[in-house]
Design an enzyme around this catalytic site. Sequence first.
Site, PDB file in Angstrom:
ATOM      1  N   LYS A 164       0.857  -1.194   0.000  1.00 53.05           N
ATOM      2  CA  LYS A 164       0.000   0.000   0.000  1.00 53.05           C
ATOM      3  C   LYS A 164       0.884   1.231   0.000  1.00 53.05           C
ATOM      4  O   LYS A 164       1.998   1.208   0.532  1.00 53.05           O
ATOM      5  CB  LYS A 164      -0.893   0.032   1.248  1.00 53.05           C
ATOM      6  CG  LYS A 164      -2.132   0.889   1.074  1.00 53.05           C
ATOM      7  CD  LYS A 164      -3.191   0.158   0.288  1.00 53.05           C
ATOM      8  CE  LYS A 164      -4.449   0.971   0.096  1.00 53.05           C
ATOM      9  NZ  LYS A 164      -5.549   0.137  -0.428  1.00 53.05           N
TER      10      LYS A 164
HETATM   11  P1  NAD Z   1     -13.219   7.822  -2.679  1.00 49.21           P
HETATM   12  O1  NAD Z   1     -12.221   8.848  -2.328  1.00 49.21           O
HETATM   13  O2  NAD Z   1     -13.632   7.653  -4.099  1.00 49.21           O
HETATM   14  O3  NAD Z   1     -14.574   8.059  -1.846  1.00 49.21           O
HETATM   15  C1  NAD Z   1     -14.607   8.181  -0.462  1.00 49.21           C
HETATM   16  C2  NAD Z   1     -15.971   8.700  -0.038  1.00 49.21           C
HETATM   17  O4  NAD Z   1     -16.053   8.667   1.374  1.00 49.21           O
HETATM   18  C3  NAD Z   1     -16.269  10.132  -0.450  1.00 49.21           C
HETATM   19  O5  NAD Z   1     -17.632  10.185  -0.855  1.00 49.21           O
HETATM   20  C4  NAD Z   1     -16.089  10.922   0.839  1.00 49.21           C
HETATM   21  O6  NAD Z   1     -16.907  12.079   0.902  1.00 49.21           O
HETATM   22  C5  NAD Z   1     -16.601   9.893   1.832  1.00 49.21           C
HETATM   23  N1  NAD Z   1     -16.164  10.112   3.205  1.00 49.21           N
HETATM   24  C6  NAD Z   1     -14.949  10.479   3.675  1.00 49.21           C
HETATM   25  N2  NAD Z   1     -14.993  10.546   5.022  1.00 49.21           N
HETATM   26  C7  NAD Z   1     -16.264  10.199   5.384  1.00 49.21           C
HETATM   27  C8  NAD Z   1     -16.928  10.084   6.613  1.00 49.21           C
HETATM   28  N3  NAD Z   1     -16.306  10.333   7.771  1.00 49.21           N
HETATM   29  N4  NAD Z   1     -18.242   9.698   6.608  1.00 49.21           N
HETATM   30  C9  NAD Z   1     -18.883   9.425   5.463  1.00 49.21           C
HETATM   31  N5  NAD Z   1     -18.298   9.526   4.267  1.00 49.21           N
HETATM   32  C10 NAD Z   1     -17.002   9.915   4.232  1.00 49.21           C
HETATM   33  O7  NAD Z   1     -12.657   6.450  -2.070  1.00 49.21           O
HETATM   34  P2  NAD Z   1     -12.972   4.964  -2.535  1.00 49.21           P
HETATM   35  O8  NAD Z   1     -11.987   4.554  -3.565  1.00 49.21           O
HETATM   36  O9  NAD Z   1     -14.447   4.847  -2.803  1.00 49.21           O
HETATM   37  O10 NAD Z   1     -12.590   4.160  -1.214  1.00 49.21           O
HETATM   38  C11 NAD Z   1     -13.497   4.072  -0.113  1.00 49.21           C
HETATM   39  C12 NAD Z   1     -13.036   2.958   0.817  1.00 49.21           C
HETATM   40  O11 NAD Z   1     -13.004   1.711   0.094  1.00 49.21           O
HETATM   41  C13 NAD Z   1     -11.623   3.108   1.395  1.00 49.21           C
HETATM   42  O12 NAD Z   1     -11.614   2.544   2.694  1.00 49.21           O
HETATM   43  C14 NAD Z   1     -10.761   2.265   0.461  1.00 49.21           C
HETATM   44  O13 NAD Z   1      -9.577   1.819   1.077  1.00 49.21           O
HETATM   45  C15 NAD Z   1     -11.722   1.119   0.195  1.00 49.21           C
HETATM   46  N6  NAD Z   1     -11.425   0.385  -1.044  1.00 49.21           N
HETATM   47  C16 NAD Z   1     -11.408   0.990  -2.255  1.00 49.21           C
HETATM   48  C17 NAD Z   1     -11.160   0.266  -3.404  1.00 49.21           C
HETATM   49  C18 NAD Z   1     -11.216   0.877  -4.776  1.00 49.21           C
HETATM   50  O14 NAD Z   1     -11.141   0.128  -5.771  1.00 49.21           O
HETATM   51  N7  NAD Z   1     -11.371   2.177  -4.899  1.00 49.21           N
HETATM   52  C19 NAD Z   1     -10.892  -1.116  -3.312  1.00 49.21           C
HETATM   53  C20 NAD Z   1     -10.929  -1.731  -2.050  1.00 49.21           C
HETATM   54  C21 NAD Z   1     -11.200  -0.969  -0.926  1.00 49.21           C
END
Ligand code: NAD
Length: 434
Positions: A123
């Site tokens: 990561k």
């Molecule tokens: P992103 O940046 O696209 O979206 C994150 C969202 O979370 C945004 O809408 C933001 O406003 C919201 N947010 C932030 N803090 C918040 C809070 N306290 N309460 C409610 N909403 C909040 O990120 P993403 O890529 O969608 O990733 C989200 C999660 O999923 C992370 O934990 C990431 O590690 C995990 N993840 C992502 C992927 C991927 O392919 N993008 C894969 C596996 C896991």
Amino acid sequence: MANPVDTDMHPDLPDTRLREDMTAFEAVNHYVERAGEIGDVSRAVLTRIRMPASELRVEVPVRRDDGEIATFVGYRVQHNSARGPYKGGIRYHPKADIDEVRALASLMTWKTAVVDVPFGGAKGGVQVDVGTLSPVEKERLTRAYTRAISSILGDHRDIPAPDMHTDAQTMAWIVDEYAQLQGWTPGVVTGKPIPLGGSHGREAATGRGCIVVLDELLHDQGRDPEEMTLAIQGFGNVGSWAARHAHDRGYRIVAVSDADRTLWCEAGLDIEALHRHTDEHGVLEGFEQGDHVDELASDDIVSAAVDVLLPAAIGGVVHPGNAADVRCSVIVEGANHPVTPVADAELADRGVTVIPDILANAGGVMTSYFEWVQNLQQLTWRRDDVLRRLDDGMRAAYRRVRDRAAVDGLAMRDAAYAVAVTKVCEATALRGTG
Ligand code: NAD
């Protein structure tokens, strides 16, 4: 043995005893320890696979638009490569400190093993609030960070991908910067835009995968998606695509949140309209759907009266302080480590089923693997082909975990870790010490 601190074997091993104040890395290792006991693996091998294989900390200087230089701290943690090249996203977030990045790197090792893709775990993180950067500053930051870690990247060494506040455009800058240093190597990063070798279906994959495994669980429980209400925390990549696929499958999405607010609509939110709104404005603020939408505080989503809660934002959002307020019967961990270990134990006692992160959100890395394969073969697969492979792979992973849970009488998280840790220990032992 109850989660010992093996400082006699290794001075830096984290304390894995169940406590309310565990860090993210301690929490992941708590589950790894338990899996070691369930799988009866060698303690020496287990010790070896708990700590990251290597950690790079870099200073990232960025020229601001006003000419000033700002310097940010970045990391690339390579946790384990016993089963294949290191693989894992890059996160831009003020809280992406070394403990968080270690935890996320470790989760990648277990995730790639659960879904059986031939990668290890890594990561990256830069401690920055992207809201304070202009688009050009974000590009400069990405290029500087890529240069700083480029010596340990490679399409058969370490392959980044998007995570919080990084996206396909960020990956495009990385592939371009890496090309200037090493020559054109599209497989060095996944989650790229399609014209640069990205895969059809990658953007939707993580959110879609969450719903595929949820469908499987509900099928096993004899419940019908069309009678289920769903609340989604976070409406970024994972949350918004999960919402779209869930909507197509007939779920009623009654609540979504971002960092500032929760929107609640008993009749079900208009997901396509919400997508158009967030594409245009970036936030949920200002969304209108007749007079049916109520606005609540952001954190209220955790206690929403729904059948299924899908956290898709940050870690640690379900904790001992609010676990008693959780009213759903199923949690699908779209985000990484959204439920802390003490809260997890409390939810298990109350009969709440948690589909763990290392299974639920693995659709992203599975489709990253498809992208990497296409890059190496210089082929392009059709979108429906990618999505069919994704759905099949996620269903197979769910069944592996479900069957392990049934055989050993385990919760899904312990079963998923048992599957993963056994596999990684086996590969580590087979490869020897070099
Ligand atoms: P992103 O940046 O696209 O979206 C994150 C969202 O979370 C945004 O809408 C933001 O406003 C919201 N947010 C932030 N803090 C918040 C809070 N306290 N309460 C409610 N909403 C909040 O990120 P993403 O890529 O969608 O990733 C989200 C999660 O999923 C992370 O934990 C990431 O590690 C995990 N993840 C992502 C992927 C991927 O392919 N993008 C894969 C596996 C896991």
